[in-house]
Design an enzyme around this catalytic site. Structure first.
Site, mmCIF file in Angstrom:
data_model
loop_
_atom_site.group_PDB
_atom_site.id
_atom_site.type_symbol
_atom_site.label_atom_id
_atom_site.label_comp_id
_atom_site.label_asym_id
_atom_site.label_seq_id
_atom_site.Cartn_x
_atom_site.Cartn_y
_atom_site.Cartn_z
ATOM 1 N N THR A 151 0.853 -1.188 0.000
ATOM 2 C CA THR A 151 0.000 0.000 0.000
ATOM 3 C C THR A 151 0.884 1.231 0.000
ATOM 4 O OG1 THR A 151 -1.730 -1.062 1.269
ATOM 5 C CG2 THR A 151 -1.595 1.333 1.472
ATOM 6 N N ASP A 182 -6.903 -2.587 6.028
ATOM 7 C CA ASP A 182 -6.686 -1.511 6.998
ATOM 8 C C ASP A 182 -6.585 -0.122 6.350
ATOM 9 O OD1 ASP A 182 -4.223 -2.625 5.825
ATOM 10 O OD2 ASP A 182 -3.271 -0.953 6.877
ATOM 11 N N THR A 202 1.536 -0.435 6.085
ATOM 12 C CA THR A 202 1.392 -1.375 4.983
ATOM 13 C C THR A 202 1.690 -2.758 5.544
ATOM 14 O OG1 THR A 202 2.152 -2.008 2.765
ATOM 15 C CG2 THR A 202 3.768 -0.953 4.184
#
Ligand code: ASP
Length: 320
Positions: A151, A182, A202
């Site tokens: 991410t 998340d 991440t």
């Protein structure tokens, strides 16, 4: 005030380089975050964010993103959105809403459509090949397809001391349709308070969420910890707790920045990279070692490392 940006992974470096120029000229942290994340979303060879992001188990690209304003604590987020080019911009727009600021799936898409955001088929031919290969190597053999994914998460502080955090991701490769990680969840994938600082994550969303780890890092910074100390403590504690209670911990990698422009990182994996730019630091990529005895160490990425990275993201996808 010292301006600065920190972001997860090497893939953020082009974006923060451009956005850093704006911050150096007095630009606003929110614009810097949106610009930097859009750069990652638009680049087709980053296979975990935006265009070219890897699909879910049905071969559909579902994207998650969030934006948080550290002055007002306003949050905007989208989950599982399909066919829009810049989820971060939609998340930012949602952050101005008093209600309904976190939208998922069809609801997020109809909002984005009404607000005039650009539609785009986000599934590239290359992502389809990655999907086919992964399918053959795992699902067809009865193996779990889930492993690492990346991410982009970042935090910026501008010359006025304003802080903003943002995230964008295609989530876990081969995830189930509708799965949200998340990254768009406040406190887990990101958190930001201009009075203190911000953090972003991440790794395995399912485990990052168990510790609300971005919030935890900001809380520790509020108690007076340096971002490095806060990241190390939060990652070690969550890693150990998950190992104790569940037998193992998924990947947990965090970056944090305080309102003085000081930063920190921590990770329980080998090879986590991150990107930094600030008033006193040229855009730089660092590579971390796995945390040992609660301490994360890192060094500047070497020329070889940077070249190997570029080769890897462009290399042809082959089938055995
Ligand atoms: N945290 C993301 C998710 O679980 C993926 C990643 O950062 O690797 O959706």
């Amino acid at each position: 005030m010292k301006w600065a940006m920190i972001a997860t992974w090497r893939m953020a470096v082009e974006g923060i380089t451009e956005a850093g120029k704006d911050l150096s000229e007095g630009g606003f942290a929110g614009d810097a975050i949106e610009k930097a994340i859009k750069t990652v979303e638009d680049f087709p060879f980053y296979k975990s964010v935006g265009y070219g992001g890897l699909p879910n188990e049905n071969c559909e690209v579902e994207l998650d993103a969030a934006y948080m304003d550290g002055d007002t604590l306003s949050i905007g987020a989208v989950g599982g959105i399909r066919d829009f080019s810049n989820p971060i911009s939609i998340a930012r727009k949602l952050s101005y809403e008093r209600f309904n600021c976190f939208l998922v799936g069809a609801g997020a898409e109809s909002y984005a459509h009404k607000e005039g955001f650009e539609r785009k088929n986000m599934l590239t031919d290359r992502a389809k090949l990655h999907y086919k290969k992964k399918y053959k190597e795992t699902v067809e053999k009865g193996l779990s397809p889930y492993n690492g994914h990346d991410t982009v998460g970042m935090i910026a502080v501008d010359k006025n001391g304003k802080m903003v955090a943002g995230t964008s991701t295609s989530g876990l490769f081969m995830k189930r349709r509708g799965r949200v990680g998340d990254s768009p969840i406040s406190g887990s994938g990101f958190y930001c308070d201009s009075e203190v600082g911000g953090a972003s994550a991440t790794g395995l969303g399912e485990d990052l969420m168990k510790g609300c780890i971005s919030y935890e890092i900001v809380r520790l910074m509020k108690e007076g910890m340096h971002p490095q100390e806060a990241c190390d403590k939060a990652v070690q504690e969550l890693n150990d707790k998950l190992a104790r209670k569940r037998g193992k911990a998924g990947d947990l990698s965090l970056v944090a920045l305080n309102n003085k422009g000081e930063w920190g990182v921590a990770t329980n994996i080998e090879g986590f990279s991150f990107s930094v730019v600030s008033e006193t630091e040229e855009p730089t990529v660092y590579v971390c070692k796995k945390q040992e005895n609660g301490k994360t160490s890192y060094e500047k990425a070497s020329e070889e490392w940077l070249q190997a990275y570029l080769n890897r993201i462009h290399e042809p996808i082959t089938f055995d």
